[in-house]
Write an enzyme that holds these catalytic residues in place. Structure first.
Site, PDB file in Angstrom:
ATOM      1  N   ASP A  34      -1.821  24.731   3.058  1.00 45.47           N
ATOM      2  CA  ASP A  34      -2.247  23.511   3.757  1.00 45.47           C
ATOM      3  C   ASP A  34      -1.149  22.447   3.753  1.00 45.47           C
ATOM      4  OD1 ASP A  34      -4.851  24.644   4.100  1.00 45.47           O
ATOM      5  OD2 ASP A  34      -5.365  24.004   2.077  1.00 45.47           O
ATOM      6  N   GLU A 211     -11.823  24.780  11.286  1.00 43.83           N
ATOM      7  CA  GLU A 211     -11.446  23.752  10.318  1.00 43.83           C
ATOM      8  C   GLU A 211     -10.042  23.261  10.581  1.00 43.83           C
ATOM      9  OE1 GLU A 211     -12.086  25.628   6.560  1.00 43.83           O
ATOM     10  OE2 GLU A 211     -10.585  27.177   6.870  1.00 43.83           O
TER      11      GLU A 211
END
Length: 328
Positions: A34, A211
């Protein structure tokens, strides 16, 4: 702090639009999950999900690079988890997820996610830094507490934040699974929700896997990048990066075929190629005036290790973003 200087732009010429045939080949310590990247005149800095159950309590980890190609670990943010997290959620997360950095005029904002897998008992928090030093990216952060929260029974999940400022206003996109991606207007200075701000749905797969929203304003349009399908399974991960486009930051976002992202639409930007499995967890960042994309993938040739990739965004004749092929 300043945006990237002309000298660094020259140094990046070899991987700029005129020269690149593939995405850049990165080196050094690129183990990451991420990623969120800030480019300054003193170098590149990445922030990423913390390490589960680490002595630092899984706070966001940082790396630095002089050129965006060779990366060095610069450690986790100090201080451990803020007390408000456990007090608010009723449990202590194993780590903090998906930090997202945003550079204001005088303040650098770092949004982060506190959650646990499979639950939407989650919260987004905020740290700020008024004297950010890209050579010492772990120093100077002050936790400002909670930005927003989701509970069991809500149809959204308060993780994966991304901030965009446009037209003197600020917005935070966020979300994972449940009923998809939401947006809320922020007070630009505090970085927290504006008075009477409401949640705005901008993308959904009707409970399916979506997401990691990231937003880009480019040539008068807004682009919403998301990850479809499953992360966090090593080489079995099925993440892929999708995009939609809108005339307003709040939507509606449509894919290339005109299908609304609120109805599961999305145009493919990056899928698995060769050893590069499950690309996703993406964020937009700027190199000078040029938009780039940062994301992670799972390296099939190294047992599924999550790794960083960065690449310039190209735009086709119809204004749709695309990436060069992956390096060999």
């Amino acid at each position: 702090m300043h945006v990237i200087a002309a000298t660094m732009l020259l140094a990046l010429a070899m991987i700029g639009p005129a020269a690149a045939q593939t995405q850049p080949a990165l080196s050094g310590n690129i183990a990451i999950h991420d990623p969120s990247i800030l480019v300054t005149d003193a170098g590149w800095v990445s922030f990423a999900t913390g390490v589960e159950n680490a002595p630092d309590e899984g706070t966001p980890r940082t790396k630095t690079s002089p050129d965006g190609l060779a990366w060095t670990e610069s450690g986790p943010l100090p201080g451990g988890l803020s007390d408000w997290i456990e007090e608010e959620l009723g449990y202590r997360p194993k780590n903090l997820w998906a930090p997202s950095v945003f550079a204001g005029e005088r303040t650098v904002y770092l949004y982060y996610s506190a959650s646990t897998f499979g639950s939407n008992e989650s919260a987004i928090g905020l740290m700020t830094n008024e004297a950010f030093d890209p050579k010492n990216p772990t120093e100077g952060w002050q936790d400002q507490g909670m930005v927003l929260r989701s509970h069991r029974g809500d149809d959204f999940n308060a993780i994966d934040p991304f901030r965009i400022d446009t037209g003197g206003r600020a917005f935070l996109a966020f979300g994972s699974f449940w009923n998809g991606i939401r947006m809320i207007e922020l007070d630009p200075q505090s970085g927290k929700p504006a008075a009477n701000a409401e949640l705005i749905p901008i993308a959904s797969r009707g409970g399916g896997a979506i997401e990691a929203p990231a937003l880009l304003e480019h040539d008068g349009r807004f682009y919403l990048f998301v990850s479809f399908d499953s992360c966090c399974r090593g080489i079995a991960s099925t993440y892929r990066i999708m995009v939609g486009r809108a005339d307003e930051v709040t939507g509606p976002y449509l894919d290339r075929d005109g299908k609304p992202m609120l109805e599961g639409g999305g145009t493919l930007v990056q899928a698995a190629e060769g050893r590069y499995r499950g690309p996703g967890g993406q964020e937009v960042f700027m190199v000078g005036d040029e938009p780039w994309l940062a994301y992670h993938y799972y390296d099939r040739d190294q047992g599924g290790m999550p790794k960083l990739q960065v690449a310039p965004l190209r735009f086709d004749e119809d204004g749709w973003p695309q990436l060069d092929p992956m390096p060999e």
